[in-house]
Design a protein around this motif. Structure first.
Motif, PDB file in Angstrom:
ATOM      1  N   CYS A 255       0.797  -1.227   0.000  1.00 13.61           N
ATOM      2  CA  CYS A 255       0.000   0.000   0.000  1.00 13.61           C
ATOM      3  C   CYS A 255       0.831   1.279   0.000  1.00 13.61           C
ATOM      4  O   CYS A 255       0.264   2.373  -0.019  1.00 13.61           O
ATOM      5  CB  CYS A 255      -0.960   0.011   1.189  1.00 13.61           C
ATOM      6  N   LYS A 256       2.153   1.170   0.021  1.00 18.49           N
ATOM      7  CA  LYS A 256       2.983   2.377   0.050  1.00 18.49           C
ATOM      8  C   LYS A 256       2.737   3.280  -1.145  1.00 18.49           C
ATOM      9  O   LYS A 256       2.860   4.497  -1.060  1.00 18.49           O
ATOM     10  CB  LYS A 256       4.464   1.987   0.127  1.00 18.49           C
ATOM     11  N   THR A 257       2.434   2.675  -2.289  1.00 13.84           N
ATOM     12  CA  THR A 257       2.176   3.456  -3.501  1.00 13.84           C
ATOM     13  C   THR A 257       0.715   3.378  -3.927  1.00 13.84           C
ATOM     14  O   THR A 257       0.382   3.698  -5.065  1.00 13.84           O
ATOM     15  CB  THR A 257       3.068   2.952  -4.653  1.00 13.84           C
ATOM     16  N   SER A 258      -0.165   2.974  -3.014  1.00 18.93           N
ATOM     17  CA  SER A 258      -1.567   2.801  -3.355  1.00 18.93           C
ATOM     18  C   SER A 258      -2.305   4.139  -3.354  1.00 18.93           C
ATOM     19  O   SER A 258      -1.865   5.129  -2.761  1.00 18.93           O
ATOM     20  CB  SER A 258      -2.235   1.849  -2.375  1.00 18.93           C
ATOM     21  N   VAL A 259      -3.459   4.144  -3.992  1.00 16.48           N
ATOM     22  CA  VAL A 259      -4.299   5.334  -4.030  1.00 16.48           C
ATOM     23  C   VAL A 259      -4.795   5.678  -2.627  1.00 16.48           C
ATOM     24  O   VAL A 259      -4.810   6.849  -2.224  1.00 16.48           O
ATOM     25  CB  VAL A 259      -5.496   5.122  -4.972  1.00 16.48           C
ATOM     26  N   SER A 260      -5.171   4.658  -1.852  1.00 19.14           N
ATOM     27  CA  SER A 260      -5.679   4.900  -0.498  1.00 19.14           C
ATOM     28  C   SER A 260      -4.637   5.581   0.376  1.00 19.14           C
ATOM     29  O   SER A 260      -4.956   6.529   1.119  1.00 19.14           O
ATOM     30  CB  SER A 260      -6.117   3.576   0.143  1.00 19.14           C
ATOM     31  N   ALA A 261      -3.397   5.121   0.305  1.00 16.48           N
ATOM     32  CA  ALA A 261      -2.331   5.737   1.100  1.00 16.48           C
ATOM     33  C   ALA A 261      -2.109   7.181   0.681  1.00 16.48           C
ATOM     34  O   ALA A 261      -1.898   8.060   1.526  1.00 16.48           O
ATOM     35  CB  ALA A 261      -1.042   4.938   0.942  1.00 16.48           C
ATOM     36  N   ALA A 262      -2.168   7.442  -0.623  1.00 16.73           N
ATOM     37  CA  ALA A 262      -1.998   8.810  -1.118  1.00 16.73           C
ATOM     38  C   ALA A 262      -3.135   9.701  -0.644  1.00 16.73           C
ATOM     39  O   ALA A 262      -2.914  10.857  -0.257  1.00 16.73           O
ATOM     40  CB  ALA A 262      -1.923   8.805  -2.644  1.00 16.73           C
ATOM     41  N   VAL A 263      -4.358   9.163  -0.645  1.00 22.55           N
ATOM     42  CA  VAL A 263      -5.512   9.934  -0.185  1.00 22.55           C
ATOM     43  C   VAL A 263      -5.379  10.272   1.291  1.00 22.55           C
ATOM     44  O   VAL A 263      -5.605  11.422   1.711  1.00 22.55           O
ATOM     45  CB  VAL A 263      -6.817   9.144  -0.438  1.00 22.55           C
ATOM     46  N   ILE A 264      -5.006   9.280   2.101  1.00 23.63           N
ATOM     47  CA  ILE A 264      -4.848   9.511   3.541  1.00 23.63           C
ATOM     48  C   ILE A 264      -3.776  10.557   3.803  1.00 23.63           C
ATOM     49  O   ILE A 264      -3.970  11.498   4.593  1.00 23.63           O
ATOM     50  CB  ILE A 264      -4.499   8.194   4.258  1.00 23.63           C
ATOM     51  N   SER A 265      -2.629  10.451   3.144  1.00 23.48           N
ATOM     52  CA  SER A 265      -1.531  11.403   3.337  1.00 23.48           C
ATOM     53  C   SER A 265      -1.946  12.813   2.919  1.00 23.48           C
ATOM     54  O   SER A 265      -1.637  13.793   3.608  1.00 23.48           O
ATOM     55  CB  SER A 265      -0.300  10.961   2.543  1.00 23.48           C
ATOM     56  N   ALA A 266      -2.658  12.922   1.793  1.00 23.40           N
ATOM     57  CA  ALA A 266      -3.108  14.233   1.326  1.00 23.40           C
ATOM     58  C   ALA A 266      -4.102  14.852   2.309  1.00 23.40           C
ATOM     59  O   ALA A 266      -4.036  16.059   2.600  1.00 23.40           O
ATOM     60  CB  ALA A 266      -3.740  14.107  -0.057  1.00 23.40           C
ATOM     61  N   LEU A 267      -5.007  14.037   2.834  1.00 21.29           N
ATOM     62  CA  LEU A 267      -5.986  14.542   3.794  1.00 21.29           C
ATOM     63  C   LEU A 267      -5.326  15.002   5.089  1.00 21.29           C
ATOM     64  O   LEU A 267      -5.772  15.971   5.711  1.00 21.29           O
ATOM     65  CB  LEU A 267      -7.042  13.476   4.089  1.00 21.29           C
ATOM     66  N   VAL A 268      -4.266  14.328   5.501  1.00 16.54           N
ATOM     67  CA  VAL A 268      -3.542  14.756   6.703  1.00 16.54           C
ATOM     68  C   VAL A 268      -2.924  16.133   6.487  1.00 16.54           C
ATOM     69  O   VAL A 268      -2.926  16.982   7.392  1.00 16.54           O
ATOM     70  CB  VAL A 268      -2.458  13.722   7.082  1.00 16.54           C
ATOM     71  N   MET A 269      -2.406  16.382   5.290  1.00 18.30           N
ATOM     72  CA  MET A 269      -1.832  17.695   4.984  1.00 18.30           C
ATOM     73  C   MET A 269      -2.901  18.778   5.030  1.00 18.30           C
ATOM     74  O   MET A 269      -2.692  19.860   5.588  1.00 18.30           O
ATOM     75  CB  MET A 269      -1.148  17.658   3.617  1.00 18.30           C
ATOM     76  N   VAL A 270      -4.066  18.488   4.447  1.00 17.17           N
ATOM     77  CA  VAL A 270      -5.178  19.440   4.504  1.00 17.17           C
ATOM     78  C   VAL A 270      -5.619  19.640   5.951  1.00 17.17           C
ATOM     79  O   VAL A 270      -5.890  20.767   6.393  1.00 17.17           O
ATOM     80  CB  VAL A 270      -6.350  18.934   3.644  1.00 17.17           C
ATOM     81  N   TRP A 271      -5.681  18.565   6.677  1.00 22.39           N
ATOM     82  CA  TRP A 271      -6.066  18.582   8.098  1.00 22.39           C
ATOM     83  C   TRP A 271      -5.157  19.519   8.886  1.00 22.39           C
ATOM     84  O   TRP A 271      -5.620  20.328   9.701  1.00 22.39           O
ATOM     85  CB  TRP A 271      -5.971  17.156   8.620  1.00 22.39           C
ATOM     86  N   ALA A 272      -3.852  19.431   8.647  1.00 17.85           N
ATOM     87  CA  ALA A 272      -2.884  20.258   9.364  1.00 17.85           C
ATOM     88  C   ALA A 272      -3.102  21.742   9.068  1.00 17.85           C
ATOM     89  O   ALA A 272      -3.043  22.587   9.977  1.00 17.85           O
ATOM     90  CB  ALA A 272      -1.464  19.849   8.975  1.00 17.85           C
ATOM     91  N   VAL A 273      -3.381  22.083   7.815  1.00 22.38           N
ATOM     92  CA  VAL A 273      -3.630  23.480   7.445  1.00 22.38           C
ATOM     93  C   VAL A 273      -4.878  23.989   8.157  1.00 22.38           C
ATOM     94  O   VAL A 273      -4.899  25.101   8.699  1.00 22.38           O
ATOM     95  CB  VAL A 273      -3.786  23.617   5.914  1.00 22.38           C
ATOM     96  N   ILE A 274      -5.926  23.168   8.188  1.00 21.43           N
ATOM     97  CA  ILE A 274      -7.168  23.560   8.861  1.00 21.43           C
ATOM     98  C   ILE A 274      -6.927  23.779  10.355  1.00 21.43           C
ATOM     99  O   ILE A 274      -7.446  24.734  10.951  1.00 21.43           O
ATOM    100  CB  ILE A 274      -8.253  22.490   8.638  1.00 21.43           C
ATOM    101  N   VAL A 275      -6.133  22.908  10.976  1.00 18.85           N
ATOM    102  CA  VAL A 275      -5.831  23.046  12.403  1.00 18.85           C
ATOM    103  C   VAL A 275      -5.162  24.388  12.683  1.00 18.85           C
ATOM    104  O   VAL A 275      -5.536  25.109  13.625  1.00 18.85           O
ATOM    105  CB  VAL A 275      -4.932  21.887  12.882  1.00 18.85           C
TER     106      VAL A 275
END
Length: 295
Positions: A255-275
């Motif tokens: 899953c290191k290069t999977s779509v799900s992992a990319a989605v989770i990582s991208a959402l964490v970045m957005v999450w950090a900006v919102i915080v």
């Protein structure tokens, strides 16, 4: 030994970082040298997972030197602090929830592409999605240097790099770095030391090409961790659960290069900006909690 102890008491945070590096790198540097062919060794690479305990052991040692039994009890209490509002339990396991939602979308989309509109029906689609999700969850159990663990990979991640790292980074270092600093500034300082701690991994398990994205993702994760830790009054357990479930859903072999992992990582970045925007740099929390053990 006495001069070292005196120095550790005067500069506990720096002593913690030095000891955390030393304990973890004692495991990782031989692995890196072996992988690079610098030395010949039969050292088993599954010892990699013991490196996660370096920050925890460093936190325990330095806490014991500076605060004795009282502060050690305080640290252990925060490691096991489970009495928090229900919403924070949901936040703590949210990476797994995001993974499941992404999986539902992917498997339902695949079902729609494979079957003509006339043959679509909800019961068969639900069964398809459920079987797909179960298969995907089992795939998460294939991790570096270990045989297939299946769903037991989740507690493995929580109990190694989850509780092992977070007892040190958030349980010990963060509240001390926040003294006299904004939460965001303290988080950035901690991020630098946390990132450097990962250095040996780029010589035996990580690719150098991922470094820019890795650093950005790590900073985003550090901000989310500070937000979660401060909002739960200093629960190491909640942060360790988040860390463990994130690794479970993004760090498996397939899953290191999977779509799900990319989605989770991208959402964490957005999450950090919102915080940062919503809760402001001063505390990165809805209300400033008095974190025990920050003296």
């Amino acid at each position: 030994m006495a001069p070292i102890t005196t120095w550790a008491k005067k500069r506990p945070v720096l002593a913690f970082f030095v000891l955390a590096y030393a304990l973890s790198w004692m495991v990782e540097i031989p692995l890196a040298l072996t992988r690079r062919g610098v030395i010949r060794s039969d050292i088993p690479f599954y010892l990699h997972y013991l490196a996660g305990y370096g920050p925890m052991l460093a936190a325990i040692v330095v806490t014991g030197l500076n605060g004795g039994a009282t502060e050690l009890k305080n640290l252990f209490d925060r490691m096991a602090k489970w009495r928090v509002r229900s919403i924070w339990w949901l936040v703590a396991i949210s990476p797994l929830g995001i993974y499941l939602l992404a999986g539902i979308f992917q498997w339902s989309q695949l079902y729609g592409r494979l079957y003509s509109p006339g043959t679509l029906n909800l019961p068969s689609m639900f069964q398809w999605v459920a079987l797909g999700l179960w298969s995907s969850m089992l795939n998460l159990g294939w991790v570096d240097f270990l045989p297939g663990l299946g769903l037991t990979a989740l507690p493995m991640w929580v109990l190694t790099f989850g509780i092992g790292e977070e007892t040190g980074w958030r349980g010990f270092a963060l509240p001390r770095l926040e003294e006299g600093r904004s939460a965001l500034r303290a988080t950035i300082i901690l991020w630098v030391f946390w990132a450097l701690w990962h250095l040996p991994l780029f010589f035996y398990t990580y690719e150098v090409s991922i470094l820019p994205g890795f650093l950005i993702g790590l900073l985003a994760g550090a901000i989310v961790f500070t937000w979660l830790y401060n909002n739960t009054g200093g629960s190491v357990l909640m942060v360790a659960l988040w860390h463990g479930t994130f690794n479970f859903t993004t760090a498996c072999v397939t899953c290191k290069t999977s779509v799900s992992a990319a989605v989770i990582s991208a959402l964490v970045m957005v999450w950090a900006v919102i915080v940062v925007l919503l809760f402001k740099p001063a505390s990165l929390a809805r209300r400033t909690e008095q974190l025990k053990g920050a003296e």
